[in-house]
Design a protein around this motif. Structure first.
Motif, PDB file in Angstrom:
ATOM      1  N   ARG A  39       0.869  -1.226  -0.103  1.00 51.90           N
ATOM      2  CA  ARG A  39       0.135   0.046   0.023  1.00 51.90           C
ATOM      3  C   ARG A  39       0.851   1.227   0.155  1.00 51.90           C
ATOM      4  N   PRO A  40       0.604   2.132  -0.843  1.00 51.79           N
ATOM      5  CA  PRO A  40       1.736   3.444  -0.942  1.00 51.79           C
ATOM      6  C   PRO A  40       1.217   4.358   0.057  1.00 51.79           C
ATOM      7  N   THR A  41       2.026   5.057   0.282  1.00 46.91           N
ATOM      8  CA  THR A  41       1.986   6.114   1.570  1.00 46.91           C
ATOM      9  C   THR A  41       1.179   7.244   1.108  1.00 46.91           C
ATOM     10  N   ASN A  42       1.122   8.000   2.235  1.00 44.74           N
ATOM     11  CA  ASN A  42       0.001   9.324   2.070  1.00 44.74           C
ATOM     12  C   ASN A  42       0.859  10.269   1.352  1.00 44.74           C
ATOM     13  N   PRO A  43       0.052  11.166   0.395  1.00 45.98           N
ATOM     14  CA  PRO A  43       0.681  12.392  -0.126  1.00 45.98           C
ATOM     15  C   PRO A  43       1.220  13.426   0.774  1.00 45.98           C
ATOM     16  N   GLY A  44       0.819  13.237   2.182  1.00 50.68           N
ATOM     17  CA  GLY A  44       1.306  14.276   2.998  1.00 50.68           C
ATOM     18  C   GLY A  44       2.673  13.835   3.698  1.00 50.68           C
ATOM     19  N   GLN A  45       3.054  12.596   3.418  1.00 55.58           N
ATOM     20  CA  GLN A  45       4.195  12.105   3.822  1.00 55.58           C
ATOM     21  C   GLN A  45       5.417  12.253   2.786  1.00 55.58           C
ATOM     22  N   LEU A  46       5.118  12.834   1.847  1.00 50.40           N
ATOM     23  CA  LEU A  46       6.032  12.892   0.697  1.00 50.40           C
ATOM     24  C   LEU A  46       6.429  14.376   0.301  1.00 50.40           C
ATOM     25  N   ILE A  47       7.587  14.432  -0.295  1.00 48.40           N
ATOM     26  CA  ILE A  47       7.973  16.055  -0.623  1.00 48.40           C
ATOM     27  C   ILE A  47       7.766  16.076  -2.113  1.00 48.40           C
ATOM     28  N   PHE A  48       7.108  17.394  -2.154  1.00 45.96           N
ATOM     29  CA  PHE A  48       6.495  17.608  -3.689  1.00 45.96           C
ATOM     30  C   PHE A  48       5.918  16.298  -4.275  1.00 45.96           C
ATOM     31  N   GLY A  49       5.211  15.619  -3.382  1.00 48.80           N
ATOM     32  CA  GLY A  49       4.363  14.354  -3.875  1.00 48.80           C
ATOM     33  C   GLY A  49       5.023  13.282  -4.493  1.00 48.80           C
ATOM     34  N   ARG A  50       6.397  13.200  -4.117  1.00 49.65           N
ATOM     35  CA  ARG A  50       7.050  12.281  -5.058  1.00 49.65           C
ATOM     36  C   ARG A  50       8.082  11.506  -3.999  1.00 49.65           C
ATOM     37  N   MET A  51       9.062  12.415  -3.147  1.00 48.58           N
ATOM     38  CA  MET A  51      10.208  12.231  -2.646  1.00 48.58           C
ATOM     39  C   MET A  51       9.842  11.577  -0.821  1.00 48.58           C
ATOM     40  N   ASN A  52      10.096  10.472  -0.444  1.00 48.74           N
ATOM     41  CA  ASN A  52      10.168  10.065   0.821  1.00 48.74           C
ATOM     42  C   ASN A  52      10.910  10.642   1.484  1.00 48.74           C
ATOM     43  N   ILE A  53      10.682  10.836   3.080  1.00 52.51           N
ATOM     44  CA  ILE A  53      11.504  11.625   4.040  1.00 52.51           C
ATOM     45  C   ILE A  53      11.391  10.931   5.150  1.00 52.51           C
ATOM     46  N   ASN A  54      12.647  10.648   5.845  1.00 48.81           N
ATOM     47  CA  ASN A  54      12.548   9.931   7.221  1.00 48.81           C
ATOM     48  C   ASN A  54      12.160  11.166   8.416  1.00 48.81           C
ATOM     49  N   ALA A  55      12.114  10.363   9.452  1.00 47.49           N
ATOM     50  CA  ALA A  55      11.670  11.378  10.571  1.00 47.49           C
ATOM     51  C   ALA A  55      12.783  12.277  10.997  1.00 47.49           C
ATOM     52  N   PHE A  56      14.229  12.055  11.124  1.00 47.45           N
ATOM     53  CA  PHE A  56      15.232  12.689  11.221  1.00 47.45           C
ATOM     54  C   PHE A  56      15.404  14.065  10.326  1.00 47.45           C
TER      55      PHE A  56
END
Ligand code: FAD
Length: 571
Positions: free
Chosen positions: A153-170
């Protein structure tokens, strides 16, 4: 009862974190597991989560220089749980969480501790100012391959930068708090994504998986390495009881390809493990159990997935229910065309915003833990009738510097470039506070008074009403360049903006009552043989509280681990 057609040792219902961990551990112990998942995708809410786990005394604390003790952790959870979870279970959690985290590392799902991310109630006895929450180490999707990745299942748009890139909590924290390295971190994430064109030819998803994507892709990879069957489009209908024992499941299979669904009976030699999430997507159950008003649309979990099926199936064979009136609360907002509401975890904590009711009055600490935020909305709504929805209001300075909801800072994406359909749907604007108040139907005098008062608190650094920024938890998501209080800035510079917040959730917290080995108990406190339950399918070990980030996924996987140990006779 009756004869089942196919036999496994352990049948796991659901495919979130607890479910897959149980199946993998079962396979490693020589058992033959089957995973059944109702939807076409693997991973449930767990896949679109932050993936954080709350693990006291974890193996990474020494490296990070964090001091911890099991006694303190026990005391802390016990205090948080306020008698709503047995000491026995709390102790089992605290003792086994680190063993489970170590096992995750062994099966290739690496985690590191977050030394500065505080427990949510840092002033309670036994709390720590950081180090118990662990964040998944980035996972390279190439290990799974592009096709298998599509099944997660893909992640939320809210968790992505510019709707594309993943980002970790740090990295998210570094950027939001505007640490000196913030721009560099953003540049690195973007660069890494854009130069990775060989992978982008194969998949539109970022190869570097973070958060819940890293967790669930990692677990799925481990499950595939062990050839564990995972049947998607297969939903639990009911449990098969043989004598006093749960001996299998009735499922409905197929249908995704347009062919007719068929019913099948599957038998489980050793156990059925229910890990099918909560009931947040079941409007009738919400109305029966949760505080009112309530709407299944407010949740941030996937549509149609967690409708409480396995809570009802467990109750139908005598399982007791507990904590049914509670959710893992968080404020959420609606972004048109997105399939579910977005949770607002952290932006509300940054300086220069405030949350008000229809009277324009503040009624909570905007930087506090999100479950308390949601509860404060219900409490204020009961008192004033005007806090559902509530409004988060911010000024031009805030808008320039921080992302909020789907909006990037105006320094990057100015108002003129904001999607037209978002105005008056996601974000409201007024040149003055009075104009904004008129647009959103909030009392203008009240709003002006609250803004003036907030500006005064920003000057002194003390929020005399709700003590925002008064502890280490609040300050983690603050702006390191803002003084004297990193969570407080004036709300004074026009134009002014507002967004609408709902008392949403990231899952429900009540469900089947279990013991320290995750065995389901009946109303007399007796074990129902053969039936186990973990995750939001079960009543939380944390009682009404949310001790720290990772309080749902940590227990889901820890009790899955304990369930398998019990099934194998190694309690
Ligand atoms: P899920 O992961 O939702 O899995 C349940 C699965 O069961 C689903 O796939 C569903 O389709 C399936 N299912 C339902 N009914 C049936 C049926 N009848 N038969 C077969 N299958 C069925 N928690 C944390 O601890 N740390 C975090 O960092 C964190 N971040 C979050 C961020 C976001 C944006 C969100 C939305 C949530 C976050 N949470 C976090 C909460 C956490 O994701 C959930 O509480 C957790 O994933 C619940 O796990 P679960 O296994 O109980 O349910």
């Amino acid at each position: 009862s009756g004869v089942a057609s196919v036999t496994f040792d352990v049948i796991v219902v659901g495919s979130g974190a607890g479910a897959l961990l149980a199946a993998i551990r079962a396979a490693d112990q020589g058992l033959k597991p089957l995973v059944i998942e109702k939807t076409s995708l693997i991973g449930g809410t767990s896949a679109l989560s932050g993936g954080g786990i709350w693990i006291p005394c974890n193996h990474d604390q020494a490296r990070a220089g964090v001091q911890d003790s099991l006694e303190d952790a026990f005391r802390y959870v016990r205090t948080c749980a306020r008698g709503e979870a047995s000491d026995d279970r709390v102790l089992a959690y605290v003792e086994t969480a680190r063993v489970m985290a170590d096992y995750l590392r062994q099966i290739g799902v690496a985690y590191r501790c977050m030394p500065l991310y505080a427990d949510y109630y840092p002033t309670l006895p036994g709390a720590r100012p950081g180090g118990r929450t662990m964040d998944p180490v980035d996972f390279n999707a190439a290990k799974l391959g592009p096709q298998a990745l599509e099944q997660v299942r893909p992640t939320n748009p809210g968790q992505l930068i510019f709707g594309r890139m993943n980002i970790n909590a740090f990295d998210a924290r570094t950027m939001l708090a505007k640490e000196p390295r913030a721009n560099w971190v953003l540049a690195k994430i973007m660069l890494r994504y854009f130069v990775d064109y060989p992978w982008r030819l194969k998949s539109r998803r970022d190869r570097r998986l973070t958060g819940g994507q890293a967790l669930m892709a990692g677990l799925f990879h481990a499950a595939r390495q062990r050839n564990i069957p995972i049947w998607t489009d297969t939903s639990l209908q009911s449990l098969i009881v043989d004598g006093a024992r749960v001996a299998g499941v009735v499922v409905r299979r197929g249908g995704a390809d347009g062919r007719e669904q068929r019913e099948e009976r599957l038998s489980a030699r050793r156990a059925v493990i229910l890990a099918a999430g909560g009931f947040e997507r079941n409007q009738a159950m919400r109305e029966q159990y949760l505080p009112q008003p309530t709407d299944q649309g407010w949740t941030a979990t996937p549509p149609g997935a967690n409708t409480g099926d396995a809570i009802q199936a467990g109750a139908a064979v005598g399982g007791a229910l507990h904590l049914m009136g509670l959710t893992w609360g968080v404020p959420t907002l609606l972004v048109p065309k997105e399939e579910k509401y977005r949770p607002m975890f952290v932006e509300r904590s940054m300086p220069g915003c405030m949350v008000v009711n229809a009277r324009g009055e503040r009624f909570l600490n905007e930087s506090g833990p999100y479950p308390e935020f949601q509860q404060a909305m219900f409490a204020n709504h009961a008192a004033t009738g005007g806090a559902i929805p509530a409004w988060i209001v911010f000024d031009a300075d805030f808008r320039a510097k921080y992302p909020i909801g789907p909006l990037m800072p105006s320094a990057a994406v100015p108002d003129a470039k904001v999607r037209k359909s978002w105005w008056d749907q996601v974000v409201w604007k007024g040149e003055t506070l009075a104009e904004l108040a008129g647009r959103i139907g909030v009392d203008a005098q009240g709003l002006a008074a609250s803004a003036a008062r907030m500006s005064e608190f920003a000057r002194t650094g003390k929020d005399l009403d709700f003590d925002r920024g008064g502890n280490v938890f609040d300050r983690y998501y603050g702006d390191v360049n803002v003084h004297p209080n990193p969570n407080l800035a004036p709300i004074a510079k026009g134009p002014f903006y507002a967004m609408k917040l709902w008392p949403g959730d990231i899952g429900t917290k009540g469900g089947l009552l279990t013991d320290r080995e995750a065995r389901v108990l009946d109303s007399g406190g007796q074990v129902i043989p053969g039936l186990y339950c973990v995750g939001n399918n079960s009543a939380s070990v944390m009682g009404p509280a949310y001790p720290g980030a990772g309080s749902t996924l940590g227990p889901a996987m820890t009790f899955a681990y304990r369930a398998i140990a019990e099934i194998c006779g190694q309690p």
